[in-house]
Design a protein around this motif. Structure first.
Motif, PDB file in Angstrom:
ATOM      1  N   ILE A 133     -61.994  36.508  15.662  1.00 31.28           N
ATOM      2  CA  ILE A 133     -62.424  34.919  14.460  1.00 31.28           C
ATOM      3  C   ILE A 133     -64.212  34.340  14.451  1.00 31.28           C
ATOM      4  CG2 ILE A 133     -62.017  32.979  15.176  1.00 31.28           C
ATOM      5  CD1 ILE A 133     -59.563  33.819  16.431  1.00 31.28           C
ATOM      6  N   GLU A 134     -64.693  35.383  15.118  1.00 30.38           N
ATOM      7  CA  GLU A 134     -66.446  35.702  15.430  1.00 30.38           C
ATOM      8  C   GLU A 134     -66.497  35.982  13.801  1.00 30.38           C
ATOM      9  OE1 GLU A 134     -67.462  36.766  19.109  1.00 30.38           O
ATOM     10  OE2 GLU A 134     -67.308  35.233  20.549  1.00 30.38           O
ATOM     11  N   GLN A 135     -66.320  36.777  13.354  1.00 28.16           N
ATOM     12  CA  GLN A 135     -66.404  36.963  12.547  1.00 28.16           C
ATOM     13  C   GLN A 135     -65.937  36.383  10.980  1.00 28.16           C
ATOM     14  OE1 GLN A 135     -68.397  40.063  12.774  1.00 28.16           O
ATOM     15  NE2 GLN A 135     -68.040  39.616  15.133  1.00 28.16           N
ATOM     16  N   THR A 136     -65.505  35.426  11.030  1.00 31.45           N
ATOM     17  CA  THR A 136     -65.086  34.297   9.925  1.00 31.45           C
ATOM     18  C   THR A 136     -66.597  33.476  10.167  1.00 31.45           C
ATOM     19  OG1 THR A 136     -64.339  32.616  11.260  1.00 31.45           O
ATOM     20  CG2 THR A 136     -62.882  34.457  10.637  1.00 31.45           C
ATOM     21  N   LYS A 137     -66.365  33.075   8.946  1.00 34.69           N
ATOM     22  CA  LYS A 137     -67.961  31.727   8.754  1.00 34.69           C
ATOM     23  C   LYS A 137     -67.722  30.483   8.879  1.00 34.69           C
ATOM     24  CE  LYS A 137     -66.545  29.936   3.826  1.00 34.69           C
ATOM     25  NZ  LYS A 137     -67.091  29.901   2.769  1.00 34.69           N
ATOM     26  N   VAL A 138     -68.828  30.040   9.487  1.00 36.06           N
ATOM     27  CA  VAL A 138     -68.717  28.396  10.179  1.00 36.06           C
ATOM     28  C   VAL A 138     -68.934  27.969   8.784  1.00 36.06           C
ATOM     29  CG1 VAL A 138     -70.155  27.094  11.078  1.00 36.06           C
ATOM     30  CG2 VAL A 138     -70.010  29.239  12.923  1.00 36.06           C
ATOM     31  N   VAL A 139     -67.404  26.719   9.029  1.00 40.37           N
ATOM     32  CA  VAL A 139     -67.407  25.977   7.682  1.00 40.37           C
ATOM     33  C   VAL A 139     -68.472  24.289   8.413  1.00 40.37           C
ATOM     34  CG1 VAL A 139     -65.816  24.611   6.691  1.00 40.37           C
ATOM     35  CG2 VAL A 139     -65.423  26.275   7.143  1.00 40.37           C
ATOM     36  N   ALA A 140     -68.994  23.714   7.646  1.00 42.34           N
ATOM     37  CA  ALA A 140     -70.469  23.312   8.046  1.00 42.34           C
ATOM     38  C   ALA A 140     -69.656  21.551   8.322  1.00 42.34           C
ATOM     39  CB  ALA A 140     -71.173  23.300   6.860  1.00 42.34           C
ATOM     40  N   HIS A 141     -68.876  20.848   7.250  1.00 40.76           N
ATOM     41  CA  HIS A 141     -68.387  19.763   7.554  1.00 40.76           C
ATOM     42  C   HIS A 141     -67.464  19.908   9.358  1.00 40.76           C
ATOM     43  CE1 HIS A 141     -65.092  21.432   4.993  1.00 40.76           C
ATOM     44  NE2 HIS A 141     -64.015  20.616   5.360  1.00 40.76           N
ATOM     45  N   VAL A 142     -66.915  20.283   9.098  1.00 37.36           N
ATOM     46  CA  VAL A 142     -65.830  20.622   9.921  1.00 37.36           C
ATOM     47  C   VAL A 142     -66.386  21.392  11.474  1.00 37.36           C
ATOM     48  CG1 VAL A 142     -63.594  20.841   9.333  1.00 37.36           C
ATOM     49  CG2 VAL A 142     -64.362  22.840  10.253  1.00 37.36           C
ATOM     50  N   ASN A 143     -67.653  22.062  11.346  1.00 39.39           N
ATOM     51  CA  ASN A 143     -68.896  22.205  12.151  1.00 39.39           C
ATOM     52  C   ASN A 143     -67.762  23.350  13.066  1.00 39.39           C
ATOM     53  OD1 ASN A 143     -70.926  22.811  14.054  1.00 39.39           O
ATOM     54  ND2 ASN A 143     -70.382  21.011  15.740  1.00 39.39           N
ATOM     55  N   GLY A 144     -67.309  24.345  12.865  1.00 40.14           N
ATOM     56  CA  GLY A 144     -65.975  25.732  13.151  1.00 40.14           C
ATOM     57  C   GLY A 144     -65.668  26.230  11.854  1.00 40.14           C
ATOM     58  N   ARG A 145     -65.160  27.649  13.204  1.00 36.91           N
ATOM     59  CA  ARG A 145     -64.725  28.602  11.809  1.00 36.91           C
ATOM     60  C   ARG A 145     -63.642  27.864  11.509  1.00 36.91           C
ATOM     61  NH1 ARG A 145     -68.456  32.240  12.770  1.00 36.91           N
ATOM     62  NH2 ARG A 145     -69.215  32.309  14.704  1.00 36.91           N
ATOM     63  N   GLN A 146     -62.976  28.358  10.897  1.00 30.12           N
ATOM     64  CA  GLN A 146     -61.718  27.595   9.822  1.00 30.12           C
ATOM     65  C   GLN A 146     -60.779  28.734   9.371  1.00 30.12           C
ATOM     66  OE1 GLN A 146     -61.529  23.992   7.888  1.00 30.12           O
ATOM     67  NE2 GLN A 146     -59.566  23.446   8.833  1.00 30.12           N
ATOM     68  N   PRO A 147     -60.057  29.330   9.783  1.00 29.88           N
ATOM     69  CA  PRO A 147     -59.070  30.932   9.171  1.00 29.88           C
ATOM     70  C   PRO A 147     -57.915  30.158   8.709  1.00 29.88           C
ATOM     71  CG  PRO A 147     -58.308  30.438  11.428  1.00 29.88           C
ATOM     72  CD  PRO A 147     -59.521  29.591  11.330  1.00 29.88           C
ATOM     73  N   THR A 148     -57.627  30.815   7.501  1.00 30.04           N
ATOM     74  CA  THR A 148     -57.142  30.527   6.134  1.00 30.04           C
ATOM     75  C   THR A 148     -55.573  31.464   6.778  1.00 30.04           C
ATOM     76  OG1 THR A 148     -57.390  32.107   4.615  1.00 30.04           O
ATOM     77  CG2 THR A 148     -58.129  29.833   4.776  1.00 30.04           C
ATOM     78  N   LEU A 149     -54.534  31.409   6.137  1.00 28.26           N
ATOM     79  CA  LEU A 149     -53.114  31.694   6.432  1.00 28.26           C
ATOM     80  C   LEU A 149     -54.207  33.314   5.703  1.00 28.26           C
ATOM     81  CD1 LEU A 149     -50.553  32.634   7.554  1.00 28.26           C
ATOM     82  CD2 LEU A 149     -49.599  30.229   5.931  1.00 28.26           C
ATOM     83  N   ARG A 150     -54.058  32.790   5.634  1.00 28.90           N
ATOM     84  CA  ARG A 150     -53.979  35.029   4.383  1.00 28.90           C
ATOM     85  C   ARG A 150     -55.478  35.440   5.531  1.00 28.90           C
ATOM     86  NH1 ARG A 150     -56.568  33.030   0.042  1.00 28.90           N
ATOM     87  NH2 ARG A 150     -54.881  32.641  -1.198  1.00 28.90           N
ATOM     88  N   TRP A 151     -56.226  34.626   5.544  1.00 22.35           N
ATOM     89  CA  TRP A 151     -56.816  35.936   6.715  1.00 22.35           C
ATOM     90  C   TRP A 151     -55.965  35.676   7.760  1.00 22.35           C
ATOM     91  CZ3 TRP A 151     -59.323  35.112  11.671  1.00 22.35           C
ATOM     92  CH2 TRP A 151     -59.833  36.196  11.946  1.00 22.35           C
ATOM     93  N   VAL A 152     -55.393  35.272   8.901  1.00 25.33           N
ATOM     94  CA  VAL A 152     -54.614  35.053   9.899  1.00 25.33           C
ATOM     95  C   VAL A 152     -53.663  36.250   9.631  1.00 25.33           C
ATOM     96  CG1 VAL A 152     -53.286  34.471  11.682  1.00 25.33           C
ATOM     97  CG2 VAL A 152     -54.799  32.836  10.681  1.00 25.33           C
ATOM     98  N   ARG A 153     -53.329  36.580   8.446  1.00 25.25           N
ATOM     99  CA  ARG A 153     -52.082  37.697   8.083  1.00 25.25           C
ATOM    100  C   ARG A 153     -52.710  38.800   8.014  1.00 25.25           C
ATOM    101  NH1 ARG A 153     -47.998  34.421   3.682  1.00 25.25           N
ATOM    102  NH2 ARG A 153     -46.973  33.219   5.365  1.00 25.25           N
ATOM    103  N   SER A 154     -54.131  38.842   7.626  1.00 28.11           N
ATOM    104  CA  SER A 154     -54.174  40.613   6.950  1.00 28.11           C
ATOM    105  C   SER A 154     -55.117  40.842   8.742  1.00 28.11           C
ATOM    106  CB  SER A 154     -55.436  40.126   6.036  1.00 28.11           C
ATOM    107  OG  SER A 154     -56.796  39.338   6.623  1.00 28.11           O
ATOM    108  N   VAL A 155     -55.260  39.954   9.549  1.00 28.45           N
ATOM    109  CA  VAL A 155     -56.153  40.826  10.544  1.00 28.45           C
ATOM    110  C   VAL A 155     -54.734  40.288  11.563  1.00 28.45           C
ATOM    111  CG1 VAL A 155     -58.065  40.602  10.010  1.00 28.45           C
ATOM    112  CG2 VAL A 155     -57.427  38.581  11.681  1.00 28.45           C
ATOM    113  N   GLY A 156     -54.553  39.280  12.210  1.00 31.17           N
ATOM    114  CA  GLY A 156     -53.070  39.821  12.994  1.00 31.17           C
ATOM    115  C   GLY A 156     -52.260  40.270  13.512  1.00 31.17           C
ATOM    116  N   THR A 157     -52.005  40.259  14.961  1.00 32.31           N
ATOM    117  CA  THR A 157     -50.758  41.130  15.056  1.00 32.31           C
ATOM    118  C   THR A 157     -49.574  39.950  15.318  1.00 32.31           C
ATOM    119  OG1 THR A 157     -52.353  42.507  16.757  1.00 32.31           O
ATOM    120  CG2 THR A 157     -49.178  43.068  16.946  1.00 32.31           C
TER     121      THR A 157
END
Length: 175
Positions: A133-157
């Motif tokens: 999760i630390e490797q995802t980019k920070v989204v400025a307007h939410v001041n945090g990392r906001q993964p998409t479902l697609r990304w979670v599917r690609s890296v998650g167990t």
């Protein structure tokens, strides 16, 4: 039993026995109520108790301590000391581009992502290490990392079966 419910058209008080409903049925009722309030223009969002329910599912699956809401960065401390952050979403028209709520800290071990369909069936669960999760980019307007479902599917167990079993236990024991 909730006994203060009356319709403006009712002359007698008719109690609604919510204790007879399972968790999934309560969520369906909540969704129907929110949808009607939105239709009437009384609410603008569809915020739901789904996040709290998702935490209960992961806690039922993994055990440990369900942390107070004010705990920073994680929701559950598992018996082995792992700190688990829980994220949930209902299926949205955005599909795999749908975003989970933002991470503003990665001071946890893993995150478990739960996806529910419109009928509140738990249809998918993935677990992702905090380092990923630390490797995802920070989204400025939410001041945090906001993964998409697609990304979670690609890296998650895939932990769907484990979480579905816990969801089933919660539904069976909550009535």
């Amino acid at each position: 039993m909730f006994t203060d419910y009356t319709s403006s058209k009712d002359t007698d008080r008719r109690p609604v026995d919510l204790t007879a409903l399972g968790v999934q049925d309560l969520l369906r009722l909540d969704a129907a109520i929110i949808a009607e309030l939105r239709r009437r223009g009384l609410v603008r969002t569809s915020n739901k108790p789904l996040g709290d329910v998702a935490e209960a599912v992961v806690h039922a699956a993994r055990g440990g301590v369900l942390e107070p809401n004010s705990t920073r960065s994680h929701d559950i401390t598992a018996p082995g000391g792992q700190r688990i952050q829980v994220k949930a979403m209902g299926v949205r028209s955005a599909g795999t581009a749908a975003k989970f709520s933002a991470f503003r800290s990665t001071d946890f071990t893993t995150a478990v992502f739960l996806v529910f369909d419109l009928d509140f069936q738990l249809i998918e669960a993935r677990e992702v290490d905090a380092a990923d999760i630390e490797q995802t980019k920070v989204v400025a307007h939410v001041n945090g990392r906001q993964p998409t479902l697609r990304w979670v599917r690609s890296v998650g167990t895939d932990v769907t079966a484990e979480m579905q079993a816990a969801w089933t236990r919660i539904n069976e024991t909550s009535t």
